[in-house]
Design a protein around this motif. Structure first.
Motif, short mmCIF file in Angstrom:
data_model
loop_
_atom_site.label_atom_id
_atom_site.label_comp_id
_atom_site.label_asym_id
_atom_site.label_seq_id
_atom_site.Cartn_x
_atom_site.Cartn_y
_atom_site.Cartn_z
N GLY A 29 2.28 50.07 49.56
CA GLY A 29 2.86 51.15 48.79
C GLY A 29 2.85 50.91 47.30
N LEU A 30 2.82 49.64 46.90
CA LEU A 30 2.85 49.30 45.47
C LEU A 30 1.55 49.64 44.77
N TYR A 31 0.42 49.67 45.51
CA TYR A 31 -0.86 50.01 44.87
C TYR A 31 -1.49 51.26 45.47
N ALA A 32 -0.69 52.07 46.16
CA ALA A 32 -1.20 53.31 46.74
C ALA A 32 -1.66 54.27 45.64
N GLN A 33 -2.58 55.13 45.99
CA GLN A 33 -3.08 56.10 45.03
C GLN A 33 -1.96 57.02 44.54
N ASP A 34 -1.03 57.37 45.43
CA ASP A 34 0.09 58.24 45.08
C ASP A 34 1.39 57.47 44.92
N ARG A 35 1.31 56.21 44.52
CA ARG A 35 2.50 55.39 44.32
C ARG A 35 3.42 56.06 43.30
N ASN A 36 4.69 55.73 43.42
CA ASN A 36 5.67 56.28 42.49
C ASN A 36 6.82 55.30 42.37
N PRO A 37 7.63 55.41 41.32
CA PRO A 37 8.67 54.40 41.09
C PRO A 37 9.74 54.38 42.16
N VAL A 38 10.01 55.49 42.82
CA VAL A 38 11.03 55.51 43.86
C VAL A 38 10.56 54.72 45.08
N ALA A 39 9.34 55.00 45.53
CA ALA A 39 8.78 54.26 46.67
C ALA A 39 8.63 52.78 46.34
N SER A 40 8.23 52.48 45.10
CA SER A 40 8.06 51.07 44.71
C SER A 40 9.40 50.34 44.70
N LEU A 41 10.45 51.03 44.29
CA LEU A 41 11.79 50.43 44.31
C LEU A 41 12.20 50.10 45.75
N MET A 42 11.96 51.03 46.65
CA MET A 42 12.25 50.79 48.07
C MET A 42 11.40 49.65 48.62
N ALA A 43 10.14 49.61 48.19
CA ALA A 43 9.23 48.56 48.68
C ALA A 43 9.74 47.18 48.30
N MET A 44 10.13 46.99 47.06
CA MET A 44 10.59 45.67 46.63
C MET A 44 11.94 45.31 47.26
N GLU A 45 12.81 46.29 47.44
CA GLU A 45 14.09 46.03 48.12
C GLU A 45 13.84 45.62 49.57
N GLY A 46 12.92 46.33 50.24
CA GLY A 46 12.59 45.99 51.62
C GLY A 46 11.97 44.62 51.74
N LEU A 47 11.05 44.29 50.85
CA LEU A 47 10.42 42.97 50.86
C LEU A 47 11.44 41.87 50.63
N ALA A 48 12.36 42.09 49.70
CA ALA A 48 13.37 41.07 49.40
C ALA A 48 14.28 40.84 50.60
N VAL A 85 9.97 53.65 55.30
CA VAL A 85 10.06 54.83 54.43
C VAL A 85 8.90 54.85 53.44
N VAL A 86 8.55 53.68 52.91
CA VAL A 86 7.41 53.59 51.98
C VAL A 86 6.12 54.01 52.69
N LEU A 87 5.95 53.52 53.92
CA LEU A 87 4.77 53.88 54.70
C LEU A 87 4.64 55.38 54.87
N GLY A 88 5.78 56.06 55.07
CA GLY A 88 5.74 57.50 55.26
C GLY A 88 5.65 58.29 53.98
N ALA A 89 6.01 57.68 52.83
CA ALA A 89 6.10 58.42 51.58
C ALA A 89 4.81 58.41 50.77
N VAL A 90 3.98 57.37 50.94
CA VAL A 90 2.74 57.28 50.15
C VAL A 90 1.59 56.92 51.08
N GLY A 91 0.37 57.08 50.58
CA GLY A 91 -0.80 56.77 51.38
C GLY A 91 -1.06 55.28 51.48
N MET A 92 -1.59 54.85 52.60
CA MET A 92 -1.95 53.45 52.77
C MET A 92 -3.42 53.23 52.39
N SER A 93 -3.84 51.98 52.39
CA SER A 93 -5.15 51.64 51.86
C SER A 93 -5.86 50.62 52.75
#
Length: 353
Positions: free
Chosen positions: A179-198, A229-237
Motif C-alpha cells: 500500500g505504501l507504493y501503490a499507484q493510488d496510495r494516499n496518506p490515510v492508507a499509508s498511516l494505517m499501513a505503518m500502524e499495522g506494520l508496527a 483495510v489498506v489492501l481494500g483501499a488501494v491497488g496492489m502490485s
C-alpha cells in the motif's frame, strides 16, 4: 504540502475484543438475517459446528469444505448446500480460505456475510476475491462481496499454531507494505499501513515466545485488521501478483508464499522508489526495507525458501513467463531478467542484496 488524493473507505462493521464471539447472534439480528450457513475449512469443522450449535435456530447447517485459492468447484458445492438449506446469509469462521468461499458465494447470490476472523489474513475487510479455475487464479474487486460485519475475538487465535501465526502475520504485512507504493496510495492508507506494520512487528515475536499471550494476540489482530483495510483501499502490485501466480498455478500455501516472497519483492521495488519504503526500513532497523523484512522474518522462524514448498527451478521459468506476459502497473517495470533473479533468490532463501 499534501498532494491531491482520494481515499475510498471499504471498512465493514467491526466488533473487536475478548468474548466478542458471543455477539454473532446479535450481529445477525442487526443484519436482519436468521438462517445462516456456517462455513469453515475441514480443520475447523468442530469449531464451526460448535458455533452453529450456539446459534441454534439461527443456523441452518455447516459447510466445512473451504480450501486454499477458492476453487470454483468447491464454491459450486457450497452454493448447492446454501440453496438446499434455505440459508439467507453466511457466517465464515476462519481465515482467508473460508472468507474467500463466503465471498465467492456472495458474488453469485449477493448473500450477506458475517466473518469471525481466526487468522491474520485481512481479506475479511476487503472487496477482493481471488478464485481458481483450471489452475489459473483470477482476482475480482467489487463492493458486493465485502462482508457486512467482522468479529475479532483474540481468544479464538490463542490456539493458532505459531508457524501459522507467523506466516499469516507476514501475509498481513505484505498488504500494508504494498500500500505504501501503490499507484493510488494516499496518506490515510499509508498511516494505517505503518500502524499495522508496527503492531505486527511488536506482536509476532511475543507470540513466538508465548503463543497464548493475550495482549500480543490482540495486537496481531489489530494490526492485521489495519493491513487488510489498506489492501481494500488501494491497488496492489508486484508482490500480490507474484503470490497469486505461484499460488494458483502450483497450488502453494497462500500465507507461506507471501512470507517467503515479501523481502524479495520489496527489494525489487525498493530499487525504484527507496523513499516510499524508507519508513519500513526505519521500523525494522535496517538500511533497506527488503533486508529489514528478511531479517525480521528469519528471526521469528518464518519459512524462507520456495523450494521447501515443492517449487522446482523449471517452475521459476514458467512463473516468470506468466508474470511478464500480463503487464500491470508497478513502480519498477517488469523485467524478465529481474523477476527471474528475484524468484531465484526466493527459491534459494538468500538475503536480498
Amino acid at each position: 504540502m499534501i498532494d491531491l488524493f482520494t481515499f475510498d473507505s471499504t471498512v465493514p462493521r467491526i466488533v473487536f475484543g475478548v468474548g466478542s464471539l458471543s455477539k454473532v447472534s446479535e450481529e445477525l439480528g442487526r443484519l436482519g438475517r436468521g438462517r445462516a450457513l456456517v462455513l469453515s475449512t475441514p480443520h475447523q469443522k468442530n469449531d464451526a459446528q460448535a458455533l452453529a450449535s450456539a446459534l441454534g435456530e439461527l443456523a441452518v447447517g455447516v459447510f466445512s469444505g473451504a480450501v486454499m485459492h477458492t476453487p470454483v468447484d468447491v464454491t459450486t458445492e457450497a452454493l448447492s448446500m446454501f440453496n438446499g438449506s434455505g440459508a439467507d446469509c453466511v457466517v465464515s469462521l476462519g481465515g482467508g480460505s473460508t472468507i474467500g468461499l463466503g465471498k465467492a458465494i456472495a458474488l453469485r447470490n449477493n448473500a450477506p456475510q458475517l466473518v469471525v476472523a481466526t487468522t491474520y489474513a485481512g481479506s475479511e475487510v476487503t472487496p477482493i476475491l481471488g478464485q481458481t479455475e483450471n489452475g489459473i487464479k483470477t482476482t475480482i474487486r467489487t463492493s458486493s462481496i465485502l462482508p457486512k460485519t467482522v468479529i475479532y475475538d483474540p481468544e479464538l487465535t490463542f490456539g493458532l499454531p505459531v508457524p501459522m501465526s507467523v506466516t499469516s502475520g507476514l501475509n498481513a504485512m505484505a498488504h500494508a507494505v504494498e500500500g505504501l507504493y501503490a499507484q493510488d496510495r494516499n496518506p490515510v492508507a499509508s498511516l494505517m499501513a505503518m500502524e499495522g506494520l508496527a503492531a505486527l512487528r511488536k506482536a509476532l515475536p511475543a507470540i513466538v515466545k508465548l503463543p497464548r499471550d493475550p495482549p500480543a494476540r490482540a495486537d496481531a489482530l489489530y494490526g492485521s485488521w489495519l493491513c487488510g483495510v489498506v489492501l481494500g483501499a488501494v491497488g496492489m502490485s508486484l508482490h500480490h501478483k507474484l503470490c497469486h501466480t505461484l499460488g494458483g498455478t502450483f497450488d502453494l500455501p497462500h500465507a507461506d508464499t507471501h512470507a517467503i516472497l515479501l523481502p524479495h519483492t520489496v527489494s525489487y521495488i525498493e530499487q525504484a522508489v527507496p523513499e516510499l519504503l524508507a519508513p519500513v526500513a526505519q521500523l525494522f532497523g535496517s538500511p533497506r526495507a527488503g533486508t529489514g523484512l528478511h531479517d525480521f522474518a528469519f528471526s521469528i522462524g518464518a519459512p524462507m525458501r520456495l523450494r521447501d514448498l515443492g517449487v522446482t527451478a523449471d517452475d521459476l521459468d514458467r512463473a516468470t513467463a506468466l508474470v511478464v506476459s500480463n503487464p500491470y502497473w508497478t513502480p519498477r517495470p517488469l523485467e524478465a531478467g529481474g523477476i527471474r533473479a528475484l524468484l531465484q533468490d526466493a527459491w534459494e532463501g538468500v538475503r536480498p542484496s
